[in-house]
Enzyme design. Sequence first.
Site, mmCIF file in Angstrom:
data_model
loop_
_atom_site.group_PDB
_atom_site.id
_atom_site.type_symbol
_atom_site.label_atom_id
_atom_site.label_comp_id
_atom_site.label_asym_id
_atom_site.label_seq_id
_atom_site.Cartn_x
_atom_site.Cartn_y
_atom_site.Cartn_z
ATOM 1 N N LYS A 268 -6.137 -10.481 0.671
ATOM 2 C CA LYS A 268 -5.576 -9.142 0.856
ATOM 3 C C LYS A 268 -6.653 -8.075 0.705
ATOM 4 O O LYS A 268 -7.540 -8.183 -0.157
ATOM 5 C CB LYS A 268 -4.455 -8.929 -0.161
ATOM 6 C CG LYS A 268 -3.591 -7.695 0.068
ATOM 7 C CD LYS A 268 -2.421 -7.698 -0.905
ATOM 8 C CE LYS A 268 -1.483 -6.526 -0.706
ATOM 9 N NZ LYS A 268 -0.334 -6.577 -1.632
ATOM 10 N N SER B 195 3.830 -5.137 0.184
ATOM 11 C CA SER B 195 2.554 -4.706 0.736
ATOM 12 C C SER B 195 1.662 -5.860 1.218
ATOM 13 O O SER B 195 0.608 -5.615 1.807
ATOM 14 C CB SER B 195 1.795 -3.885 -0.308
ATOM 15 O OG SER B 195 1.473 -4.668 -1.452
ATOM 16 N N SER C 99 5.862 -7.172 -3.512
ATOM 17 C CA SER C 99 4.906 -7.201 -2.409
ATOM 18 C C SER C 99 4.570 -8.595 -1.892
ATOM 19 O O SER C 99 3.971 -8.729 -0.820
ATOM 20 C CB SER C 99 3.609 -6.496 -2.824
ATOM 21 O OG SER C 99 3.821 -5.111 -2.945
#
Length: 483
Positions: free
Chosen positions: A84, A159, A183
């Site tokens: 990420k 996210s 997320s």
Amino acid sequence: MTNELWRMSAVEAVARLRKGEISPLELVEASAQRIGEIEPAVNALPTLCLDRAREHARHIMQGGAACEAAGEAGWLAGLPVSIKDLTDVAGVRTTYGSPLFADHVPAKSHPLVERIERKGGIVMAKSNTPEFGAGGSTFNEVFGRTRNPWNTSLTSGGSTGGGAVSVATGEVWLAQGTDHGGSLRGPGSHCSVVGLRPSPGRVTRGTVPNLWSQLSVQGPMARNVTDLALFLDTMAGFCPLDPLTFDAPAISFSDGLARPLAPKRVPFTADYNGRMPIDREVREICTKAARRFEELGSIVEEISPDIGAADEAFHILRGQHFVVDRELQLRSHRDKLKPDIIWNTERGLNQTPSDIARAERERAAFYRRMVEFFSTYDLLVTPGALTPAFDVNLRNAPTIGGQPLDNYMGGSTATAVITLSACPAMAVPCGFDQFGRPVGLQLVGKPRGEAVLLQAAILFEQLLGLDQLLPVDPKPGTVPPTI
């Protein structure tokens, strides 16, 4: 050959790597080819590091120090993964989704990335994220929007939206992500993959400003539960830089799946006793899916834990978290921060010490209530997201179940309250709505109960077989009407 490789599960690919039937470099090239084919449609992996990945693959193929962890649990043997874009990778552009760091290239990797690479994971790319990970839809001013592969007019969630899409489409085999209010679980539900929020301390956060906060954690995403357990084994363990961490279990999570035990008593709640809005069809699909545990011999009851004021406490503590992380940037670069960041940080700045104290007392009380709840029950089941994926051009769903949202976090309440409980929780696919949008369940385990949680998840996954639909090629579509 490349089609055969990217379609394999992570566990199968690692097994073949260990036998020497395929090489890390072959997997890197297969991943690179798939990324090249898929990215124009989904924008999940905006920053590639292919030369770095090839070099790492060659080091693993040469053995020596690059294979020192070969006998350890979680050894990936040269398997490509995504990281990420909130998490530093040495020498690779890492923006945190923010214009403030659009050209940032860290010299040192995050401790979790170092652990993943030491255990044979090969970083292929950085996955897209909302700015600083704040948002239930993955978009930012640096790289734009990530699209849902089941319908590219829809959001991937957030996210860890880029990570979810990267495994759903077969760009990589495993994805690292983070979870604060959902997320890993929200994108898992929206993209029909599995995403696990581990117990605080299970996986290192590295050196973070909020050193003693358990709200934000690091964790794995994968196409199926077996792959997820493998990546959790890669990640888990003590890290001296993170005082919340503890040793990995004596029996690996992967080994624990060999003889899974079904949970005896399974409570299900669609909306925590009416405390939050939910899409009608999501309610119906999740309720029906939860009943499938009865086929495993479980007793399924519609009952909710008492969440008290946990939802309010979460927002207060999240605001304080943002003050620690973003106050200085708000002072110096307010004009470059997106409205959600400003809103969360200013909410924290406007809170009183008494507000924070009240939230801390509620967090402690809620944890005690959850411990008591799990003295009777074995696995809590809820929806993984309160609404299916919405228009990719929106920050959040405009309404849920006909009710407008007060803020961009309004659609994450079902996962956010579980964050406050400190219990491990994961998203597992459970079906599709009438428009073909994925729907997921959230499975919640006892404190530090990842092993038992994963066992329940794999039994549920085997009942439904939805993992067999992956990897998926991106499909164009239209935004369904609000009903």
